[in-house]
Design an enzyme around this catalytic site. Structure first.
Site, mmCIF file in Angstrom:
data_model
loop_
_atom_site.group_PDB
_atom_site.id
_atom_site.type_symbol
_atom_site.label_atom_id
_atom_site.label_comp_id
_atom_site.label_asym_id
_atom_site.label_seq_id
_atom_site.Cartn_x
_atom_site.Cartn_y
_atom_site.Cartn_z
ATOM 1 N N SER A 53 46.320 24.045 22.694
ATOM 2 C CA SER A 53 44.718 25.103 22.067
ATOM 3 C C SER A 53 44.792 26.665 23.265
ATOM 4 C CB SER A 53 43.939 25.336 21.021
ATOM 5 O OG SER A 53 43.085 24.528 21.532
ATOM 6 N N GLY A 80 45.752 20.803 19.973
ATOM 7 C CA GLY A 80 45.441 19.337 19.634
ATOM 8 C C GLY A 80 46.752 18.610 20.924
ATOM 9 N N ASN A 110 41.992 17.482 25.786
ATOM 10 C CA ASN A 110 42.050 17.033 24.678
ATOM 11 C C ASN A 110 42.958 15.139 24.644
ATOM 12 O OD1 ASN A 110 41.853 18.755 22.795
ATOM 13 N ND2 ASN A 110 43.987 19.503 22.830
ATOM 14 N N ASP A 200 33.124 27.599 19.799
ATOM 15 C CA ASP A 200 33.009 26.066 19.588
ATOM 16 C C ASP A 200 32.464 25.078 20.669
ATOM 17 O OD1 ASP A 200 35.586 26.189 19.969
ATOM 18 O OD2 ASP A 200 36.330 24.845 18.340
ATOM 19 N N HIS A 203 36.830 26.950 22.492
ATOM 20 C CA HIS A 203 37.601 27.352 22.341
ATOM 21 C C HIS A 203 37.682 29.039 22.310
ATOM 22 C CE1 HIS A 203 39.187 24.197 19.478
ATOM 23 N NE2 HIS A 203 40.337 24.683 19.782
#
Length: 239
Positions: A53, A80, A110, A200, A203
């Site tokens: 991402s 993801g 991830n 967040d 990101h």
């Protein structure tokens, strides 16, 4: 057990090419993969980004249209994705039927269930797969940026992975590492990440992408410099 030590008796899932399971029932991941395969065949890119991402979201950032699109760049990022997923994509058409000058890889954040060493091996397996299919391309590995508002174990793991990448890339021909300075995002006084850079704490915001992409673009432009002399790029595209 240290994060940089493999789990005894377990195979490394990070190096096993695996498609994402369609748990939602919309076939979205496979549809994106198939689109990327088609774009590779039809678009004749000079630069390809592939990863998770952190690259995928670039498509909706202003910096993409301003700085990446003029370089005849395609974005094969999927949110993801872990190393095993990107590896599967590379082995199933996304690196075929095109001749890009530069391929940029950013993945690994991830891989929660893998150790730092396993994740590193997953990244290097992708590099090997890309090199097999694109022997003439310059490969750029982007170091994994820090994550989490405050100091945490994932940051430590990411630091270990990045150290391994810095050592491992030295032995690879025409392969380069863009190390992302954690200090770009971590406040030195309290070790926090600001939501203005990562909304967040993972990101990027528009401001965060400016910081993240600057060294990546510099490396891409350096690698394209000789190619630009042939007239395929204007001075504006590479400035």
């Amino acid at each position: 057990m240290s994060m940089s030590t493999k789990s005894n008796g377990n195979s490394n899932t990070a190096t096993k090419p695996t498609p994402v399971e369609d748990v939602r029932g919309d076939n979205n991941w496979m549809a994106m993969h198939q689109r990327f395969v088609t774009e590779a065949q039809e678009r004749e890119p000079d630069v390809v980004l592939i990863g998770d991402s952190l690259f995928a979201n670039l498509n909706i950032a202003n910096i993409w249209d301003k700085m990446f699109a003029p370089l005849h760049c395609l974005n094969f990022g999927i949110g993801g994705d872990q190393t095993q997923h990107v590896l599967w994509r590379c082995m199933n058409g996304e690196m075929d039927n095109m001749s890009p000058q530069v391929i940029v890889l950013c993945v690994g954040t991830n891989n929660y269930d893998n150790t730092s060493e396993e994740t590193y091996e997953g990244i290097m397996a992708i590099v090997s797969s890309i090199r097999e299919r694109q022997p003439s391309a310059s490969i750029v590995i982007v170091g994994i940026p820090p994550r989490g508002r405050t100091h945490n174990k994932l940051r430590e793991k990411i630091g270990e992975i990045n150290l391994m990448l810095a050592k491992g890339v030295k032995d690879l021909a025409n392969t380069h590492l863009v190390a992302i300075d954690p200090g770009l995002f971590i406040n030195p006084y309290d070790n926090t990440i600001n939501h203005r850079d990562m909304y967040d704490y993972l990101h990027f915001t528009a401001a965060g992408y400016e910081k993240f992409c600057e060294p990546i673009l510099e490396e891409i432009q350096t690698l394209l410099k000789d190619f630009s002399k042939s007239g395929n790029f204007s001075d504006e595209q590479l400035s």
